[in-house]
Design an enzyme around this catalytic site. Sequence first.
Site, PDB file in Angstrom:
ATOM      1  N   SER A   1       9.773  99.053  36.053  1.00  0.00           N
ATOM      2  CA  SER A   1      10.274  97.691  35.932  1.00  0.00           C
ATOM      3  C   SER A   1      11.392  97.517  36.939  1.00  0.00           C
ATOM      4  O   SER A   1      12.157  98.462  37.192  1.00  0.00           O
ATOM      5  CB  SER A   1      10.834  97.494  34.515  1.00  0.00           C
ATOM      6  OG  SER A   1      11.675  96.358  34.482  1.00  0.00           O
TER       7      SER A   1
ATOM      8  N   GLN B   1      12.651  80.845  34.552  1.00  0.00           N
ATOM      9  CA  GLN B   1      12.289  81.741  33.459  1.00  0.00           C
ATOM     10  C   GLN B   1      13.465  82.564  32.932  1.00  0.00           C
ATOM     11  O   GLN B   1      13.275  83.470  32.136  1.00  0.00           O
ATOM     12  CB  GLN B   1      11.107  82.629  33.854  1.00  0.00           C
ATOM     13  CG  GLN B   1      11.371  83.649  34.948  1.00  0.00           C
ATOM     14  CD  GLN B   1      10.069  84.290  35.420  1.00  0.00           C
ATOM     15  OE1 GLN B   1       9.265  83.701  36.136  1.00  0.00           O
ATOM     16  NE2 GLN B   1       9.838  85.542  35.029  1.00  0.00           N
TER      17      GLN B   1
ATOM     18  N   GLN C   1       2.743  87.734  28.779  1.00  0.00           N
ATOM     19  CA  GLN C   1       2.671  86.827  29.942  1.00  0.00           C
ATOM     20  C   GLN C   1       1.221  86.677  30.399  1.00  0.00           C
ATOM     21  O   GLN C   1       0.737  85.564  30.669  1.00  0.00           O
ATOM     22  CB  GLN C   1       3.549  87.396  31.056  1.00  0.00           C
ATOM     23  CG  GLN C   1       3.325  86.781  32.422  1.00  0.00           C
ATOM     24  CD  GLN C   1       4.347  87.247  33.434  1.00  0.00           C
ATOM     25  OE1 GLN C   1       5.471  86.778  33.442  1.00  0.00           O
ATOM     26  NE2 GLN C   1       3.979  88.160  34.323  1.00  0.00           N
TER      27      GLN C   1
ATOM     28  N   HIS D   1       4.190  97.437  41.194  1.00  0.00           N
ATOM     29  CA  HIS D   1       3.768  96.286  42.001  1.00  0.00           C
ATOM     30  C   HIS D   1       2.758  96.727  43.068  1.00  0.00           C
ATOM     31  O   HIS D   1       1.770  96.034  43.338  1.00  0.00           O
ATOM     32  CB  HIS D   1       4.965  95.672  42.746  1.00  0.00           C
ATOM     33  CG  HIS D   1       5.982  95.021  41.855  1.00  0.00           C
ATOM     34  ND1 HIS D   1       7.254  95.510  41.703  1.00  0.00           N
ATOM     35  CD2 HIS D   1       5.921  93.909  41.102  1.00  0.00           C
ATOM     36  CE1 HIS D   1       7.929  94.718  40.886  1.00  0.00           C
ATOM     37  NE2 HIS D   1       7.153  93.747  40.499  1.00  0.00           N
TER      38      HIS D   1
END
Length: 273
Positions: free
Chosen positions: A186, A62, A154, A38
């Site tokens: 992740s 989601q 995505q 990130h």
Amino acid sequence: MQIIRTLDELNENLKSVWENDNELLAYVPTMGALHSGHISLVKKAQEIAQKTIVSIFVNPLQFSPSEDFSNYPRTYEEDIVKLLATGADFLYYPDFDQAYIESIQKVKASEELSACLCGASRPGHFDGVCTIVNHFFELIKPDFAVFGEKDYQQLKILEDMLLRQQSIIELVPGKIFREESGLAMSSRNNYLSDEEKLLAANIYRLLSEEKKSFEDSSLESNSEMIDGTLMNIRKKLMQLGFDVDYVDFKWSRIFVAVKVGSTRLIDNIEINV
Ligand code: PAF
């Protein structure tokens, strides 16, 4: 870094950025539990625009009822410390309630693009992503939005959404960031034990090895070779004890989704075909 909680605060803070033609705004949407992947997206945002905004929101739309919405890692205090160190300008951390979420305009993902890979295993997931990302885009009105290539499907689906909307927002991809072991970063790696992390490092090792042997070899036709490569990866993952969801090829990439214990992990690698 300005921490923004409400819509009024968002409008107050972004007004001068929207009105200043010399200030472009880059946006990094996240669900928090921030890691170096990130942070690399925030750095990318800072390279392309004068102002940077990050959002943290764990999007209930989601997750299917059987998925990990309530257990999803929430590490707000640590996230703030990491973001402060980047020098990002704004953090938008809304506390939308259920009623608000239900009231926002629903956006459907392209059926074609979401029929395969994670879309096939997680029905409705990409509709939930499109709905929330579209809503954040409407509120934040960024010039750029930065998304990681780990969630490559995505990225393609959001690119398609923006194209259909004739949006002026430019989508900017960020490279997959990896642990030293090769494991793709992740937030869900937080669920893994040390032993599971060691096992999970095999995903990228296998992908890299099979990429290399694919690219070194020029004997058969590409499509046969790709099928063989996918079969090899699937077989080896299963031999190592992974519960394999899919191993597939699309957009010049090999995609893998597996479960390690109850944790779902995805990765992908680009192949020169
Ligand atoms: O990639 C994610 O973390 C999420 O899907 C996103 C884009 C923040 C939407 O909730």
